[in-house]
Design a protein around this motif. Structure first.
Motif, PDB file in Angstrom:
ATOM      1  N   ALA A   1       8.418 -34.758 -14.701  1.00 32.01           N
ATOM      2  CA  ALA A   1       9.525 -35.705 -14.882  1.00 32.01           C
ATOM      3  C   ALA A   1       9.610 -36.179 -16.328  1.00 32.01           C
ATOM      4  O   ALA A   1      10.694 -36.281 -16.909  1.00 32.01           O
ATOM      5  CB  ALA A   1       9.350 -36.901 -13.945  1.00 32.01           C
ATOM      6  N   SER A   2       8.459 -36.463 -16.926  1.00 32.87           N
ATOM      7  CA  SER A   2       8.438 -36.910 -18.313  1.00 32.87           C
ATOM      8  C   SER A   2       8.918 -35.797 -19.243  1.00 32.87           C
ATOM      9  O   SER A   2       9.675 -36.045 -20.196  1.00 32.87           O
ATOM     10  CB  SER A   2       7.016 -37.336 -18.696  1.00 32.87           C
ATOM     11  OG  SER A   2       6.977 -37.805 -20.021  1.00 32.87           O
ATOM     12  N   PHE A   3       8.495 -34.563 -18.964  1.00 30.32           N
ATOM     13  CA  PHE A   3       8.946 -33.430 -19.766  1.00 30.32           C
ATOM     14  C   PHE A   3      10.461 -33.255 -19.657  1.00 30.32           C
ATOM     15  O   PHE A   3      11.153 -33.048 -20.666  1.00 30.32           O
ATOM     16  CB  PHE A   3       8.236 -32.159 -19.305  1.00 30.32           C
ATOM     17  CG  PHE A   3       8.636 -30.922 -20.059  1.00 30.32           C
ATOM     18  CD1 PHE A   3       8.143 -30.673 -21.323  1.00 30.32           C
ATOM     19  CD2 PHE A   3       9.535 -30.023 -19.505  1.00 30.32           C
ATOM     20  CE1 PHE A   3       8.514 -29.540 -22.024  1.00 30.32           C
ATOM     21  CE2 PHE A   3       9.917 -28.882 -20.197  1.00 30.32           C
ATOM     22  CZ  PHE A   3       9.404 -28.640 -21.467  1.00 30.32           C
ATOM     23  N   LEU A   4      10.983 -33.352 -18.441  1.00 31.57           N
ATOM     24  CA  LEU A   4      12.427 -33.225 -18.233  1.00 31.57           C
ATOM     25  C   LEU A   4      13.190 -34.311 -18.974  1.00 31.57           C
ATOM     26  O   LEU A   4      14.234 -34.059 -19.582  1.00 31.57           O
ATOM     27  CB  LEU A   4      12.744 -33.319 -16.736  1.00 31.57           C
ATOM     28  CG  LEU A   4      12.828 -32.003 -15.974  1.00 31.57           C
ATOM     29  CD1 LEU A   4      13.019 -32.280 -14.505  1.00 31.57           C
ATOM     30  CD2 LEU A   4      13.974 -31.173 -16.511  1.00 31.57           C
ATOM     31  N   ALA A   5      12.672 -35.534 -18.909  1.00 27.74           N
ATOM     32  CA  ALA A   5      13.337 -36.644 -19.611  1.00 27.74           C
ATOM     33  C   ALA A   5      13.370 -36.371 -21.112  1.00 27.74           C
ATOM     34  O   ALA A   5      14.396 -36.583 -21.769  1.00 27.74           O
ATOM     35  CB  ALA A   5      12.608 -37.952 -19.320  1.00 27.74           C
ATOM     36  N   GLY A   6      12.250 -35.888 -21.647  1.00 24.88           N
ATOM     37  CA  GLY A   6      12.200 -35.580 -23.077  1.00 24.88           C
ATOM     38  C   GLY A   6      13.157 -34.467 -23.462  1.00 24.88           C
ATOM     39  O   GLY A   6      13.875 -34.572 -24.471  1.00 24.88           O
ATOM     40  N   ILE A   7      13.177 -33.385 -22.661  1.00 24.56           N
ATOM     41  CA  ILE A   7      14.077 -32.270 -22.948  1.00 24.56           C
ATOM     42  C   ILE A   7      15.528 -32.712 -22.844  1.00 24.56           C
ATOM     43  O   ILE A   7      16.391 -32.330 -23.668  1.00 24.56           O
ATOM     44  CB  ILE A   7      13.803 -31.099 -21.983  1.00 24.56           C
ATOM     45  CG1 ILE A   7      12.476 -30.428 -22.335  1.00 24.56           C
ATOM     46  CG2 ILE A   7      14.927 -30.072 -22.019  1.00 24.56           C
ATOM     47  CD1 ILE A   7      12.449 -29.761 -23.693  1.00 24.56           C
ATOM     48  N   THR A   8      15.838 -33.524 -21.841  1.00 27.22           N
ATOM     49  CA  THR A   8      17.210 -34.009 -21.662  1.00 27.22           C
ATOM     50  C   THR A   8      17.658 -34.840 -22.857  1.00 27.22           C
ATOM     51  O   THR A   8      18.770 -34.670 -23.365  1.00 27.22           O
ATOM     52  CB  THR A   8      17.321 -34.838 -20.368  1.00 27.22           C
ATOM     53  OG1 THR A   8      16.861 -34.066 -19.261  1.00 27.22           O
ATOM     54  CG2 THR A   8      18.759 -35.261 -20.110  1.00 27.22           C
ATOM     55  N   LEU A   9      16.788 -35.732 -23.322  1.00 25.75           N
ATOM     56  CA  LEU A   9      17.122 -36.538 -24.503  1.00 25.75           C
ATOM     57  C   LEU A   9      17.213 -35.662 -25.751  1.00 25.75           C
ATOM     58  O   LEU A   9      18.057 -35.902 -26.627  1.00 25.75           O
ATOM     59  CB  LEU A   9      16.068 -37.628 -24.705  1.00 25.75           C
ATOM     60  CG  LEU A   9      16.064 -38.755 -23.669  1.00 25.75           C
ATOM     61  CD1 LEU A   9      14.899 -39.716 -23.920  1.00 25.75           C
ATOM     62  CD2 LEU A   9      17.388 -39.528 -23.690  1.00 25.75           C
ATOM     63  N   PHE A  10      16.359 -34.650 -25.828  1.00 23.59           N
ATOM     64  CA  PHE A  10      16.414 -33.733 -26.968  1.00 23.59           C
ATOM     65  C   PHE A  10      17.761 -33.021 -27.026  1.00 23.59           C
ATOM     66  O   PHE A  10      18.396 -32.933 -28.090  1.00 23.59           O
ATOM     67  CB  PHE A  10      15.277 -32.712 -26.857  1.00 23.59           C
ATOM     68  CG  PHE A  10      15.289 -31.662 -27.929  1.00 23.59           C
ATOM     69  CD1 PHE A  10      14.857 -31.954 -29.216  1.00 23.59           C
ATOM     70  CD2 PHE A  10      15.745 -30.385 -27.667  1.00 23.59           C
ATOM     71  CE1 PHE A  10      14.870 -30.983 -30.208  1.00 23.59           C
ATOM     72  CE2 PHE A  10      15.766 -29.405 -28.642  1.00 23.59           C
ATOM     73  CZ  PHE A  10      15.323 -29.714 -29.922  1.00 23.59           C
ATOM     74  N   VAL A  11      18.227 -32.518 -25.876  1.00 20.88           N
ATOM     75  CA  VAL A  11      19.524 -31.835 -25.813  1.00 20.88           C
ATOM     76  C   VAL A  11      20.649 -32.811 -26.159  1.00 20.88           C
ATOM     77  O   VAL A  11      21.606 -32.460 -26.859  1.00 20.88           O
ATOM     78  CB  VAL A  11      19.749 -31.224 -24.412  1.00 20.88           C
ATOM     79  CG1 VAL A  11      21.167 -30.692 -24.272  1.00 20.88           C
ATOM     80  CG2 VAL A  11      18.747 -30.106 -24.160  1.00 20.88           C
ATOM     81  N   ALA A  12      20.525 -34.050 -25.690  1.00 17.93           N
ATOM     82  CA  ALA A  12      21.568 -35.052 -25.958  1.00 17.93           C
ATOM     83  C   ALA A  12      21.727 -35.317 -27.448  1.00 17.93           C
ATOM     84  O   ALA A  12      22.806 -35.695 -27.906  1.00 17.93           O
ATOM     85  CB  ALA A  12      21.242 -36.353 -25.234  1.00 17.93           C
TER      86      ALA A  12
END
Length: 885
Positions: A676-687
């Motif tokens: 979940a933490s990895f997904l949150a980081g990747i999502t913010l990175f893409v944003a």
């Protein structure tokens, strides 16, 4: 279900390339598609009977499956017995005519005024030729379609018809007539007829008068804030007369019809209303309500799969984590001319301007969309767009923005525009080893070197642009931003002195004021710049501060009607300076990496972390989530609307939902927390990659609804759960590959599978509820639940795909965990298509790119390749089954 999903997907691409009528003719309104709906309904009934849901007291599952049957019945009633159309009224005029969306051919015998009509459906991909006949004036009139020519950019479509009457034949060519005016007349057997190809007109027993149409715009812009039709209903049959205001999300119900504000005339003197009569609304809404009840009940029903999975997990325990921050450093570069003077200037700016720049950042400015915000926000947007860095030259964005206005000549020589393409460097005439260019590098004796290249690249469709075209357009945008700063055009800080409008002005514009007032405004800015320039040299800021305050006082005096609350400004500046969402990217990614390493190590060693260490990690993640939540609430307060109204905001919300879902539902699984933490980081990175606009903007009228908070928040949160399923599926495939005699790996695979199923049930529930609530919003806003728009259709496809994945356990008893892991990975690509693909490859109400495709990112090909490798490598050790619950 697979066929249904595939047909829906094909239809979205047909709609993009050939229009909605073609998609409806080939798929949505075709007989086989309706048969599929019937088969789905029959299968749902069969499931209820075969699974003995009533006898086994599985009431939650019974209600859930039964709700879809009711929804299908409601949809059928709406489809076959409902009326949907539009009504156009000019100010001061009245109308009682509804114009349908479907096209008809109507033939009228002029002497007897008798007629007959029938619906037709011709599209560029379908030619449904027909033969129709009817009795007019005691004689049979037959009409046959002979040929159809689709419309093109020069001509309307046309239809060649052969008409037979009293043993005579006549051939005519007909063009569509959507206004039902100038109807075609022909003569056959010495009798006259009218024939028209266009929408059907339905006459109402009452009329509507448009007394006034009011369009409100956002401050200082042409963007509509809201539009309203003040109408009067006159119904002589019921002796009724009353006035009513129709506006977006506020509908009129009268006489069995619903009237919605749809659009308006360009001259703002007329309104366009959507009208429907829907007998399927009640059963449809009942179905939606049962759907929500069913999904919620499943979460608590002791006979449900969800309950059994959670009970199994309660027998197990796990661990948690730490974090990581990254810092950006850069070295400034300059043009050769006057390098020492410029270095000296930058040194003084770094030493003397920081404190004053914070005061300058609180000055208010009106952006191009009419929003009043602090210059701090505008400067951050402009400077980051230009330099693609924070603290370029060790100056914050306010310092750099102010310096570029005061010292335009010097800063035009500083190499601050990043450039990569060698061919572009050759066009501009700079060394191919240069990583940055200066503003002056791109001009030759005041001639812009890229003019022809920009025009050529702009004429191309996005799908046809090569990398050079994209780099040219990106650099051109940066140059324009810098130009606005150098010329002062970005400084729209002065309200209308005469208070005749809400528009703010820059002294660089042509001001609509008297000469003495223009001089006053210009001198306010000139005095401030001169005082600031002197203060940069002497570090004495009293005069500069006083002149800045004079501009702020001017804003307070003349712009008091539109000034935001002081706290909003403070919070916006605070959010800018801490850059919370961007910094959380590295926090989440670092946290995930450390936790994953620790979890993987303990799994291989078959040990557990001590409780107090696990709690330290777990509560650290909670702290991150609290910071994320506070930042979202701040953005909500600043923008005065929920922070999920555009692509960027939905991404930062999905990242938040990923973390919160793991904290609440999967707190005993270290791998789930890590994923979940990895997904949150990747999502913010893409944003924050640059193709999403992080600006806080104004809402379009239809989004000014409480449904925005309900529908969008639920459906985007579902993406977080399903993204977590993707990560857990990948993780399980990795563990399958590493399987050995270590039974702890098998135990972790089973636990992760249970979490995966739970997350998917929650995600599917939220996705389904959110999608159907979107249908309610659409029905309450513009009069239809479902228009087969690409975004909503792909959301439906996602629901079907994940519903199939959830039910795979009934088909595959052996190796189910492996099969489910593969399916949860593959299914997520439907979410990616819904969230990204529709926006950039298809047209529709929810699309950002109007169907002009962009290049598929390279990382997506890499991701697919990794997925395939994992699926194949895991398949050799796939023999692992779930314990019986």
């Amino acid at each position: 279900m697979s066929i249904y999903a595939l047909l829906c997907a094909i239809a979205t691409f047909i709609e993009n390339d050939f229009g909605t009528p073609a998609a409806k003719a080939i798929v949505y309104n075709n007989i086989y598609f309706n048969v599929l709906h019937l088969l789905l309904g029959l299968n749902l009934i069969g499931v209820i009977i075969y699974a003995k849901l009533i006898q086994k007291k599985k009431y939650a599952a019974l209600i859930l499956h039964f709700s879809f049957i009711i929804i299908l019945i409601g949809a059928a009633l709406t489809r076959y017995f409902g009326i949907e159309g539009g009504m156009h009224i000019r100010e001061g005029e009245s109308s009682n005519i509804i114009v349908t969306r479907e096209e008809f051919i109507k033939i009228t015998h002029l002497d007897t005024n008798t007629s007959f009509e029938f619906m037709i459906n011709f599209t560029p991909l379908t030619t449904n030729h027909f033969t129709k006949s009817s009795t007019l004036n005691d004689n049979t009139l037959a009409i046959n379609s002979k040929s159809y020519t689709p419309a093109n950019e020069f001509n309307l479509a046309n239809l060649k018809l052969e008409i037979s009457y009293k043993n005579e034949n006549k051939t005519i060519t007909l063009e569509p007539n959507f206004t039902n005016k100038e109807i075609h007349t022909f003569e056959i057997a010495n009798e006259k007829f009218n024939i028209n190809w266009g929408p059907k007109e339905i006459q109402l027993p009452f009329k509507i008068i448009l007394e006034d149409f009011i369009l409100e715009r956002y401050l200082g812009s042409m963007s509509p804030s809201s539009y309203l039709s003040k109408i009067k209903i006159i119904d002589p049959m019921n002796n009724t007369e009353f006035s009513y205001d129709i506006f977006m999300n506020n509908v009129l119900d009268y006489g069995g019809y619903r009237f919605f504000q749809s659009s308006y005339d360009q001259d703002e003197q007329g309104t366009i209303l959507s009208v429907n009569k829907d007998i399927g609304k009640i059963p449809t809404y009942i179905g939606y309500a049962l759907l929500i009840v069913g999904f919620i009940w499943i979460l608590f029903d002791k006979n449900s799969r969800f309950y059994k999975l959670t009970q199994y997990l309660k027998k197990e325990h796990s661990l948690a984590l730490l974090f990581l921050l990254l810092l950006n450093l850069q070295t400034p570069s300059f043009a050769q001319e006057n390098e020492n003077d410029i270095l000296n200037l930058i040194s003084k700016l770094q030493q003397n301007t920081h404190e004053h720049s914070l005061q300058f950042g609180s000055l208010l400015v009106q952006d191009f969309n009419g929003r009043i915000k602090p210059i701090d926000t505008l400067a951050m947007e402009f400077i980051h767009k230009i330099t693609q860095k924070d603290n370029f030259l060790n100056l914050n964005h306010n310092q750099l923005f102010l310096a570029m206005m005061i010292y335009p000549k010097e800063f035009r020589q500083i190499k601050m525009f990043p450039i990569k393409t060698k061919e572009l460097k050759k066009i501009i005439g700079v060394n191919i080893d240069e990583k940055h260019i200066a503003f002056d590098d791109i001009f030759d004796n005041n001639t812009y070197k890229l003019t022809n290249y920009v025009q050529e690249a702009s004429r191309k469709k996005p799908s046809l642009r090569n990398q050079l075209d994209k780099d040219i357009l990106a650099l051109d945008e940066k140059i324009n931003h810098a130009y606005y700063i150098y010329t002062g055009q970005a400084l729209t800080i002065f309200p209308d002195m005469y208070e005749q409008s809400l528009k703010w002005f820059s002294p660089a514009q042509i001001l609509p004021f008297a000469k003495e007032d223009i001089n006053r405004i210009q001198m306010l800015l000139v005095n401030y710049f001169l005082a600031t320039k002197e203060a940069i040299e002497t570090n004495e800021w009293l005069s500069a501060n006083e002149n800045l305050q004079a501009i702020k006082d001017f804003q307070i005096h003349y712009g008091s009607k539109v000034l935001p609350e002081k706290n909003r400004i403070k919070f916006e500046i605070l959010l800018n300076h801490y850059n919370i969402f961007d910094n959380l990217t590295y926090v989440y990614l670092g946290f995930s990496l450390i936790l994953f390493i620790i979890s993987f190590y303990t799994m291989l060693k078959n040990t557990r972390l001590k409780t107090f260490i696990y709690n330290l990690f777990y509560f650290t993640l909670i702290a991150f989530a609290i910071v994320h939540s506070i930042a979202l609430l701040m953005r909500w307060y600043i923008g005065d609307h929920a922070p999920w109204s555009n692509a960027y905001e939905s991404m930062i919300y999905i990242a938040w939902a990923c973390v919160v879902s793991a904290i609440v539902f999967f707190k005993n699984s270290p791998f789930a927390l890590s994923a979940a933490s990895f997904l949150a980081g990747i999502t913010l990175f893409v944003a924050h990659l640059g193709f999403m606009d992080p600006q806080i903007g104004n809402l379009i009228p239809v989004l000014k609804s409480y449904w925005l908070n309900i529908h969008v928040s639920i459906i985007t949160a579902s993406y977080a759960f399903l993204a977590l399923c993707f990560m857990l599926g990948l993780l399980n495939l990795v563990l399958f590959t590493l399987r050995s005699k270590n039974l702890n790996i098998d135990l972790n695979i089973i636990k992760l599978h249970c979490i995966n199923e739970i997350a998917m049930i929650l995600g599917l529930a939220m996705l389904t509820i959110g999608n159907f609530l979107g249908g309610v919003w659409a029905n309450e806003s513009w009069g239809r639940y479902w228009g087969w728009d690409s975004k909503e259709t792909w959301a439906l496809i996602c629901i079907i795909i994940y519903a199939m994945v959830i039910h795979l356990r009934f088909l595959f008893k052996k190796n189910f965990i492996y099969i489910f892991s593969c399916a949860s990975v593959i299914a997520f690509y439907s979410i990616l298509m819904t969230y990204f693909g529709v926006n950039f490859y298809l047209s529709g109400l929810h699309s950002y790119a109007n169907g002009d495709p962009v290049d598929i990112p390279v990382f997506l090909y890499i991701l697919v390749g990794i997925n395939i490798i994992l699926i194949i490598s895991a398949s050799f050790k796939r023999n692992l089954n779930l314990p019986s619950f």
